[in-house]
Design an enzyme around this catalytic site. Sequence first.
Site, mmCIF file in Angstrom:
data_model
loop_
_atom_site.group_PDB
_atom_site.id
_atom_site.type_symbol
_atom_site.label_atom_id
_atom_site.label_comp_id
_atom_site.label_asym_id
_atom_site.label_seq_id
_atom_site.Cartn_x
_atom_site.Cartn_y
_atom_site.Cartn_z
ATOM 1 N N SER A 159 0.846 -1.195 0.000
ATOM 2 C CA SER A 159 0.000 0.000 0.000
ATOM 3 C C SER A 159 0.877 1.238 0.000
ATOM 4 C CB SER A 159 -0.900 0.004 1.241
ATOM 5 O OG SER A 159 -1.544 1.241 1.399
ATOM 6 N N TYR A 216 -2.320 -0.380 10.624
ATOM 7 C CA TYR A 216 -2.362 -0.722 9.201
ATOM 8 C C TYR A 216 -1.076 -0.283 8.492
ATOM 9 C CZ TYR A 216 -3.964 -0.697 4.329
ATOM 10 O OH TYR A 216 -4.087 -0.897 2.991
#
Length: 700
Positions: A577, A590
């Site tokens: 990501s 995250y």
Amino acid sequence: MLETRTAKRLANLWDEAKAASMSEAQRLLYRSNLLGSDKRITNYGGGNTSAKAMEKDPLTGGEVEVLWVKGSGGDVGTIKLDGFATLYMDKLEALKGLYRGVAFEDEMVGYLPHCTFNLNPRAASIDTPLHAYVPQKHVDHMHPDAVIAIAAAKNSKELTQQIFGGEIGWLPWKRPGFELGLWLEKFCRENPKATGVVLESHGLFTWGDTAKECYETTIRIINRAIEWFEEKSVGKAAFGGEVRPTLPAAERKAIAAKLMPAIRGMISAAERKVGHFDDSPTVLEFVAARDMQPLAALGTSCPDHFLRTKISPLVVDFDPARPDLDKTLAGLGTAIEEYRKGHAAYYERCKRPESPPMRDPNAVVYLVPGVGMITFAKDKATARISAEFYVNAINVMRGASSVSFYMGLPEQEAFDIEYWVLEEAKLQRLPRPKPLAGKVALVTGGAGGIGKATAERLLRDGACVVLADIDESALTAANDDLASRHTADVVRSVRLDVTREQDVIDAFTAAAQEFGGIDILISNAGISSSAPIDETELSMWNRNMDILSTGYFLVAREAFRLMKKQKTGGAIVFIASKNGLAASPNASAYCTAKAAEIHLARCLALEGAEFGIRVNTVNPDAVLRGSKIWTGEWREQRAAAYNMSPDELEEHYRKRSMLKLSVYPEDIAEAVFFFVSDMSAKSTGNIVNVDAGNAQSFTR
């Protein structure tokens, strides 16, 4: 009416109400599809059907007789009308005047295009003269196991007479072509009451005045052969009887999953191979039998069989009574090399001045006592079909050896078929393989937006794909959708929780048993969470780490283990990501887990290089469409972090990007394809951001 006294007998599927309104060509198609629907009648791609019909000539407007015959490379079970070649019968008859004899029969194939009716682009097959010169209107040429068992018996002529009387004749072995067409014509003229003929070591020809009559004759003759073998086999042990135990199903599959990657690695140097495992009752009976090895060594008889399977299989040295898989694995290399040497010697013994170069010398079929049969080919469908053909060959060997002596084709005849110049020309006309042909990919998170789009992209370029996901309903839907568009051969699915070590091991074992191994891993399983650090529960932190860090470690480790066994390299892509490089508010768990993914990929790139295993990373950003992680609280949490409504989020991300573009799952799939294809063959340890531009996530 056809008899249907036992379940093993073929049923009469002809529906006259359905056929009555059809044209002659449509009835041919109907008949062909009925015959091809049962593998006891003919194998995939095998056999031919034809009809001679009166058609309006597009040039003269007059009525002319036209031969409709299955075109080259077609399959009668799935053929459509455009799969038939159409040729003027008067021009086919005229070819007899050009024929210079059996030494020149191959040149007659070059004349067939000149006989084409109505500019039909479908190429006529080598079997066209066999159908053209049989004087009856409708002709079936099938490869039923029960009849080939007669054709492959030592005394096949006598057996044909014994079983069928004068209704079915017999012709000695002759390679398909113009000469055999003339033989069939001569037989029909001299035997006007015959309804068919057995071709030695080949198959069955039957005919009739109508499509229905021809179909019913074909079914009736095959049923007669089936019934005769049933009567003769009562009380007899097939193949000399069982002398080896058959292992339990779970053990068979586990052994296959270990053997297949090892074999695959040894035979994929020149061309990637995909595997297929078959432990059906027919195969298990054969590999347990006393006469398995001598029968296998004789080779297959029907040309269609050995073109798919090579003449003979490789029997793997494995004793199911005293299983020692390590010993078997250790001896595989020598066994495979000996098989290759044997094929090379066969080529040298039999080659002719015009023979094409030797092709892949590796075995296609591997028989494993107590376990089953493994086949390898350039793609999954071909590997599966090769297995089906060898099952046909087993059935033929069972029948022939139960009433006589089974006979394979003479070596030179077999070679002349396998290395036929015309066969080579057909192979050369095949389209070039797709970039990922012969490769197998496993995609975690495969039922989600990015995972499914990536699977779609890999399938489109020739890969086989194993979808792995924890969401069973979404997994089933994704599997069904992709299989419907790319065929069921190339898609498999497995439920996988990437945090469970045994689940991961089982998923890779399943991939090995279904396809023979793994070449590509797309590690994409994901979750999302959002909370300020002081509100981040330990369970949230651990869940992010379990899935996005530990999960990626577990699947990568198993991929390394399998790829190193194969010794053919591999490509691993982590879907990380933008947040692994650029910090975001209220997402510490995250972002940290994604950063761990990226660094793990770098470490694995260092470890994998010496084994040809490339490891790269794709960093998406804000891929909302089709994504499961954006359908729940994550979307609301990220919207809250930016003080906006969830509906405004996608537009916010688009405007935030430097290029002012939205990012879609298909965009990520393109980056993945680059990293797993030969376009990036010299790239490892790299990161590609697919985020429409974000200065914070620049890698330098």
